[in-house]
Design an enzyme around this catalytic site. Structure first.
Site, PDB file in Angstrom:
ATOM      1  N   GLU A  79       9.349  -3.910  10.337  1.00  0.00           N
ATOM      2  CA  GLU A  79       9.793  -2.632   9.751  1.00  0.00           C
ATOM      3  C   GLU A  79      10.378  -1.712  10.811  1.00  0.00           C
ATOM      4  O   GLU A  79       9.793  -1.515  11.889  1.00  0.00           O
ATOM      5  CB  GLU A  79       8.587  -1.951   9.059  1.00  0.00           C
ATOM      6  CG  GLU A  79       8.972  -0.619   8.421  1.00  0.00           C
ATOM      7  CD  GLU A  79       7.942  -0.088   7.434  1.00  0.00           C
ATOM      8  OE1 GLU A  79       6.948  -0.775   7.145  1.00  0.00           O
ATOM      9  OE2 GLU A  79       8.166   1.040   6.938  1.00  0.00           O
TER      10      GLU A  79
ATOM     11  N   ASP B 210      -1.191  -6.251  -0.068  1.00  0.00           N
ATOM     12  CA  ASP B 210      -1.455  -5.561   1.188  1.00  0.00           C
ATOM     13  C   ASP B 210      -2.956  -5.364   1.331  1.00  0.00           C
ATOM     14  O   ASP B 210      -3.626  -4.974   0.370  1.00  0.00           O
ATOM     15  CB  ASP B 210      -0.803  -4.162   1.142  1.00  0.00           C
ATOM     16  CG  ASP B 210       0.310  -4.016   2.155  1.00  0.00           C
ATOM     17  OD1 ASP B 210       0.340  -4.776   3.135  1.00  0.00           O
ATOM     18  OD2 ASP B 210       1.157  -3.129   1.945  1.00  0.00           O
TER      19      ASP B 210
ATOM     20  N   GLU C 145      -1.248  -5.343   8.810  1.00  0.00           N
ATOM     21  CA  GLU C 145      -0.386  -4.697   9.798  1.00  0.00           C
ATOM     22  C   GLU C 145      -0.954  -4.891  11.197  1.00  0.00           C
ATOM     23  O   GLU C 145      -2.169  -4.827  11.394  1.00  0.00           O
ATOM     24  CB  GLU C 145      -0.274  -3.192   9.501  1.00  0.00           C
ATOM     25  CG  GLU C 145       0.464  -2.897   8.213  1.00  0.00           C
ATOM     26  CD  GLU C 145       0.685  -1.400   7.984  1.00  0.00           C
ATOM     27  OE1 GLU C 145       0.394  -0.586   8.881  1.00  0.00           O
ATOM     28  OE2 GLU C 145       1.163  -1.060   6.886  1.00  0.00           O
TER      29      GLU C 145
ATOM     30  N   ASP D 264       0.832  -1.205   0.000  1.00  0.00           N
ATOM     31  CA  ASP D 264       0.000   0.000   0.000  1.00  0.00           C
ATOM     32  C   ASP D 264       0.867   1.256   0.000  1.00  0.00           C
ATOM     33  O   ASP D 264       0.350   2.378  -0.049  1.00  0.00           O
ATOM     34  CB  ASP D 264      -1.025  -0.001   1.146  1.00  0.00           C
ATOM     35  CG  ASP D 264      -0.383  -0.009   2.517  1.00  0.00           C
ATOM     36  OD1 ASP D 264       0.865  -0.111   2.602  1.00  0.00           O
ATOM     37  OD2 ASP D 264      -1.111   0.078   3.517  1.00  0.00           O
ATOM     38  N   SER D 265       2.203   1.085  -0.005  1.00  0.00           N
ATOM     39  CA  SER D 265       3.089   2.235  -0.238  1.00  0.00           C
ATOM     40  C   SER D 265       2.788   2.827  -1.619  1.00  0.00           C
ATOM     41  O   SER D 265       3.124   3.982  -1.882  1.00  0.00           O
ATOM     42  CB  SER D 265       4.565   1.819  -0.147  1.00  0.00           C
ATOM     43  OG  SER D 265       4.819   0.713  -0.985  1.00  0.00           O
TER      44      SER D 265
ATOM     45  N   LYS E 184      -1.313  -9.361   3.230  1.00  0.00           N
ATOM     46  CA  LYS E 184      -0.522  -8.870   4.365  1.00  0.00           C
ATOM     47  C   LYS E 184      -1.386  -7.905   5.183  1.00  0.00           C
ATOM     48  O   LYS E 184      -2.085  -7.070   4.599  1.00  0.00           O
ATOM     49  CB  LYS E 184       0.748  -8.157   3.882  1.00  0.00           C
ATOM     50  CG  LYS E 184       1.573  -7.561   5.035  1.00  0.00           C
ATOM     51  CD  LYS E 184       2.970  -7.176   4.625  1.00  0.00           C
ATOM     52  CE  LYS E 184       3.109  -5.833   3.953  1.00  0.00           C
ATOM     53  NZ  LYS E 184       2.632  -4.672   4.739  1.00  0.00           N
TER      54      LYS E 184
HETATM   55  O1  KIV Z   1       3.478  -1.072   1.539  1.00  0.00           O
HETATM   56  C1  KIV Z   1       4.657  -1.419   1.573  1.00  0.00           C
HETATM   57  O2  KIV Z   1       5.463  -1.091   0.693  1.00  0.00           O
HETATM   58  C2  KIV Z   1       5.100  -2.233   2.701  1.00  0.00           C
HETATM   59  C3  KIV Z   1       6.570  -2.480   2.832  1.00  0.00           C
HETATM   60  C4  KIV Z   1       7.179  -1.318   3.495  1.00  0.00           C
HETATM   61  C5  KIV Z   1       6.866  -3.750   3.540  1.00  0.00           C
HETATM   62  O3  KIV Z   1       4.315  -2.637   3.504  1.00  0.00           O
END
Ligand code: KIV
Length: 277
Positions: free
Chosen positions: A187, A89, A120, A50-51, A118
């Site tokens: 992280e 994500d 968090e 989600d970056s 994924k």
């Molecule tokens: O969204 C992302 O790029 C991430 C990485 C920092 C692991 O979660």
């Protein structure tokens, strides 16, 4: 969904450096070109992170990205020819309302082409991870700095620096493994902490800003390519400066157009002389 990708994901889920294995190489991808770079460059696994909210969609934080936007990006990545496992994500809000909603949204990401999702969070995410795993959806957990908590944290800073906070991150890591996570992203934590987590856990620990004593490393593709404004965090290694290469290419095109050097005769379709006259 490629059967090789599914098999690779399962193999990676038991890869530990303590068994003499090579570290896992994970990169984020956010479209078809970046998926090609990851595949051709020899990554082991990709994360549709989600970056993308910040490096691609222009949002201020990852919390603004919608589940629909993530689904579209996962689809583009999954349609790219590759045997790499794809982790998607789950965006903020897509697994916080209820476990039922989390499972429904995760199913949509699997339908879009992901092999795993994924989420968090640590101890507070145990129920959700269990619900996803009972729906046969492989889960990667993410502890330490969790960017989806930015409103609560106030800044993207190193986590677990004192004993009690380090203990809390370690407890988070234990909790998500016990809940059934297949891998863990850690992280922005001190290396002694990520090392302790890696040595204790049976699942692979993939670090970002967590030092080298982990089972794998992940970097955001745009950061390692050198695309994007601002100064990246100190853990980023910029392997290229693609932004400057791309900017130069556009500047050359602009100059050629303005000076009448583009297109050339070879870049132009012509009619036979007898048709024209
Ligand atoms: O969204 C992302 O790029 C991430 C990485 C920092 C692991 O979660």
């Amino acid at each position: 969904m490629s059967s090789t990708a599914i098999k690779s994901f399962h193999q990676l889920s038991s890869r530990k450096i303590s068994n003499g294995a090579q570290p896992i190489v994970m990169v984020t991808v956010c479209d078809s070109p970046t998926m090609r770079y990851a595949t051709q460059g020899g990554a082991d696994i990709v994360l549709v992170g989600d970056s993308a909210a910040m490096v691609m969609l222009g949002y201020e934080s990852t919390m603004q990205m919608s589940h629909k936007e993530m689904e579209v990006i996962v689809g583009a990545v999954a349609r790219t020819e590759s045997d790499l496992p794809i982790v998607a994500d789950m965006v903020w809000g897509s697994y916080h309302v209820s476990d039922e909603k989390a499972v429904k949204n995760a199913i949509e990401l699997i339908h879009a082409g992901a092999n795993a999702v994924k989420v968090e969070g640590g101890i507070e995410r145990v129920g959700t991870i269990q619900a996803l795993v009972s729906a046969q959806i492989p889960v990667i957990a993410h502890v330490g700095l969790t960017p989806q908590s930015i409103l609560e944290l106030g800044s993207y800073s190193v986590q677990g620096k004192d004993f009690s906070r380090a203990q809390r991150v370690l407890e988070d890591a234990r909790a998500v493994q016990n809940a059934g996570a297949s891998m863990l992203v850690v992280e922005c934590v001190p290396d002694a902490l990520s090392r302790a987590i890696t040595e204790e856990l049976d699942i692979p620990v993939i670090g970002i800003g967590a030092g080298r004593h982990v089972d794998g490393q992940v970097l955001v593709m745009n950061d390692l390519l050198g695309i994007g404004a601002g100064t990246p965090p100190k853990f980023v290694r910029k392997y290229e400066n693609v932004e400057s290469i791309a900017t130069k290419a556009v500047a050359c095109f602009a100059a050629d157009v303005r000076e009448g050097n583009f297109p050339s005769s070879e870049e132009t379709y012509h009619m036979a002389d007898d048709v024209v006259s």
